[in-house]
Design a protein around this motif. Structure first.
Motif, PDB file in Angstrom:
ATOM      1  N   UNK A   3      15.438 -19.503 -45.430  1.00 54.02           N
ATOM      2  CA  UNK A   3      15.910 -19.349 -46.802  1.00 54.02           C
ATOM      3  C   UNK A   3      16.988 -18.281 -46.911  1.00 54.02           C
ATOM      4  N   UNK A   4      16.953 -17.304 -46.015  1.00 52.27           N
ATOM      5  CA  UNK A   4      17.951 -16.239 -46.016  1.00 52.27           C
ATOM      6  C   UNK A   4      19.128 -16.568 -45.102  1.00 52.27           C
ATOM      7  N   UNK A   5      19.153 -17.800 -44.570  1.00 49.79           N
ATOM      8  CA  UNK A   5      20.224 -18.261 -43.692  1.00 49.79           C
ATOM      9  C   UNK A   5      20.370 -17.347 -42.462  1.00 49.79           C
ATOM     10  N   UNK A   6      19.219 -17.063 -41.837  1.00 47.18           N
ATOM     11  CA  UNK A   6      19.206 -16.195 -40.659  1.00 47.18           C
ATOM     12  C   UNK A   6      18.551 -16.912 -39.482  1.00 47.18           C
ATOM     13  N   UNK A   7      18.876 -16.454 -38.285  1.00 43.53           N
ATOM     14  CA  UNK A   7      18.299 -16.965 -37.048  1.00 43.53           C
ATOM     15  C   UNK A   7      17.327 -15.912 -36.525  1.00 43.53           C
ATOM     16  N   UNK A   8      16.050 -16.259 -36.292  1.00 43.43           N
ATOM     17  CA  UNK A   8      15.088 -15.274 -35.809  1.00 43.43           C
ATOM     18  C   UNK A   8      15.417 -14.807 -34.388  1.00 43.43           C
ATOM     19  N   UNK A   9      15.281 -13.495 -34.162  1.00 42.28           N
ATOM     20  CA  UNK A   9      15.559 -12.925 -32.843  1.00 42.28           C
ATOM     21  C   UNK A   9      14.342 -12.238 -32.240  1.00 42.28           C
ATOM     22  N   UNK A  10      13.328 -11.915 -33.062  1.00 41.88           N
ATOM     23  CA  UNK A  10      12.132 -11.239 -32.571  1.00 41.88           C
ATOM     24  C   UNK A  10      11.006 -11.419 -33.576  1.00 41.88           C
ATOM     25  N   UNK A  11       9.806 -11.705 -33.064  1.00 40.33           N
ATOM     26  CA  UNK A  11       8.612 -11.778 -33.894  1.00 40.33           C
ATOM     27  C   UNK A  11       7.730 -10.610 -33.483  1.00 40.33           C
ATOM     28  N   UNK A  12       7.354  -9.781 -34.462  1.00 41.57           N
ATOM     29  CA  UNK A  12       6.528  -8.606 -34.187  1.00 41.57           C
ATOM     30  C   UNK A  12       5.178  -8.785 -34.865  1.00 41.57           C
ATOM     31  N   UNK A  13       4.093  -8.563 -34.121  1.00 43.77           N
ATOM     32  CA  UNK A  13       2.747  -8.698 -34.654  1.00 43.77           C
ATOM     33  C   UNK A  13       2.008  -7.372 -34.524  1.00 43.77           C
ATOM     34  N   UNK A  14       1.288  -7.005 -35.586  1.00 43.79           N
ATOM     35  CA  UNK A  14       0.441  -5.818 -35.542  1.00 43.79           C
ATOM     36  C   UNK A  14      -0.793  -6.087 -34.692  1.00 43.79           C
ATOM     37  N   UNK A  15      -1.624  -5.083 -34.548  1.00 46.94           N
ATOM     38  CA  UNK A  15      -2.786  -5.173 -33.668  1.00 46.94           C
ATOM     39  C   UNK A  15      -3.728  -6.317 -34.041  1.00 46.94           C
ATOM     40  N   UNK A  16      -4.128  -6.392 -35.300  1.00 47.30           N
ATOM     41  CA  UNK A  16      -5.085  -7.420 -35.724  1.00 47.30           C
ATOM     42  C   UNK A  16      -4.485  -8.824 -35.627  1.00 47.30           C
ATOM     43  N   UNK A  17      -3.237  -8.986 -36.008  1.00 50.80           N
ATOM     44  CA  UNK A  17      -2.610 -10.310 -35.943  1.00 50.80           C
ATOM     45  C   UNK A  17      -2.319 -10.732 -34.510  1.00 50.80           C
ATOM     46  N   UNK A  18      -2.101  -9.776 -33.632  1.00 46.81           N
ATOM     47  CA  UNK A  18      -1.946 -10.104 -32.210  1.00 46.81           C
ATOM     48  C   UNK A  18      -3.240 -10.705 -31.684  1.00 46.81           C
ATOM     49  N   UNK A  19      -4.350 -10.066 -32.026  1.00 46.95           N
ATOM     50  CA  UNK A  19      -5.657 -10.555 -31.586  1.00 46.95           C
ATOM     51  C   UNK A  19      -5.923 -11.953 -32.142  1.00 46.95           C
ATOM     52  N   UNK A  20      -5.644 -12.151 -33.428  1.00 49.31           N
ATOM     53  CA  UNK A  20      -5.858 -13.459 -34.049  1.00 49.31           C
ATOM     54  C   UNK A  20      -4.972 -14.541 -33.432  1.00 49.31           C
ATOM     55  N   UNK A  21      -3.731 -14.187 -33.148  1.00 50.24           N
ATOM     56  CA  UNK A  21      -2.783 -15.142 -32.565  1.00 50.24           C
ATOM     57  C   UNK A  21      -3.334 -15.714 -31.263  1.00 50.24           C
ATOM     58  N   UNK A  22      -3.807 -14.833 -30.377  1.00 54.79           N
ATOM     59  CA  UNK A  22      -4.320 -15.295 -29.083  1.00 54.79           C
ATOM     60  C   UNK A  22      -5.697 -15.921 -29.218  1.00 54.79           C
ATOM     61  N   UNK A  23      -6.504 -15.433 -30.151  1.00 58.35           N
ATOM     62  CA  UNK A  23      -7.833 -16.022 -30.365  1.00 58.35           C
ATOM     63  C   UNK A  23      -7.709 -17.485 -30.784  1.00 58.35           C
ATOM     64  N   UNK A  24      -6.709 -17.803 -31.601  1.00 55.29           N
ATOM     65  CA  UNK A  24      -6.473 -19.188 -32.020  1.00 55.29           C
ATOM     66  C   UNK A  24      -6.101 -20.080 -30.846  1.00 55.29           C
ATOM     67  N   UNK A  25      -5.654 -19.490 -29.774  1.00 54.92           N
ATOM     68  CA  UNK A  25      -5.275 -20.237 -28.577  1.00 54.92           C
ATOM     69  C   UNK A  25      -6.362 -20.173 -27.503  1.00 54.92           C
ATOM     70  N   UNK A  26      -7.530 -19.643 -27.871  1.00 62.07           N
ATOM     71  CA  UNK A  26      -8.670 -19.628 -26.960  1.00 62.07           C
ATOM     72  C   UNK A  26      -8.661 -18.500 -25.940  1.00 62.07           C
ATOM     73  N   UNK A  27      -7.895 -17.448 -26.190  1.00 61.75           N
ATOM     74  CA  UNK A  27      -7.813 -16.321 -25.258  1.00 61.75           C
ATOM     75  C   UNK A  27      -8.229 -15.061 -26.019  1.00 61.75           C
TER      76      UNK A  27
END
Length: 84
Positions: A3-27
């Protein structure tokens, strides 16, 4: 980002969201090396030595102490049109 007409260059996740991200993938830990994953949305980039998201290979930073939640960094899209 779109929506802001930008190209993503980096995704940053905090501690809890990092854990959730990998937990959703079974790790239950954050892998720091290549793993064979069932999920096709995360790839190990050998050149950058980091995990990347989607086929666009957007680098990801896990357990970022400056982030609570998820943040995306990006650059403006270039609106160059080729002329022939």
């Amino acid at each position: 980002m779109r929506q802001q007409n930008m190209v993503p260059t980096l995704i940053r996740l905090g501690k809890e969201h990092s854990r959730l991200f990998w937990e959703e993938r079974g790790i239950d830990y954050i892998p720091n090396k290549p793993l064979k994953l069932i999920s096709g949305d995360v790839f190990w980039d050998k050149e950058q030595c980091c995990w990347c998201y989607t086929k666009r290979r957007i680098p990801m930073r896990f357990n970022d102490p400056q982030i609570i939640g998820i943040a995306a960094e990006g650059v403006p899209k270039s609106n160059k049109k080729s002329t022939r």
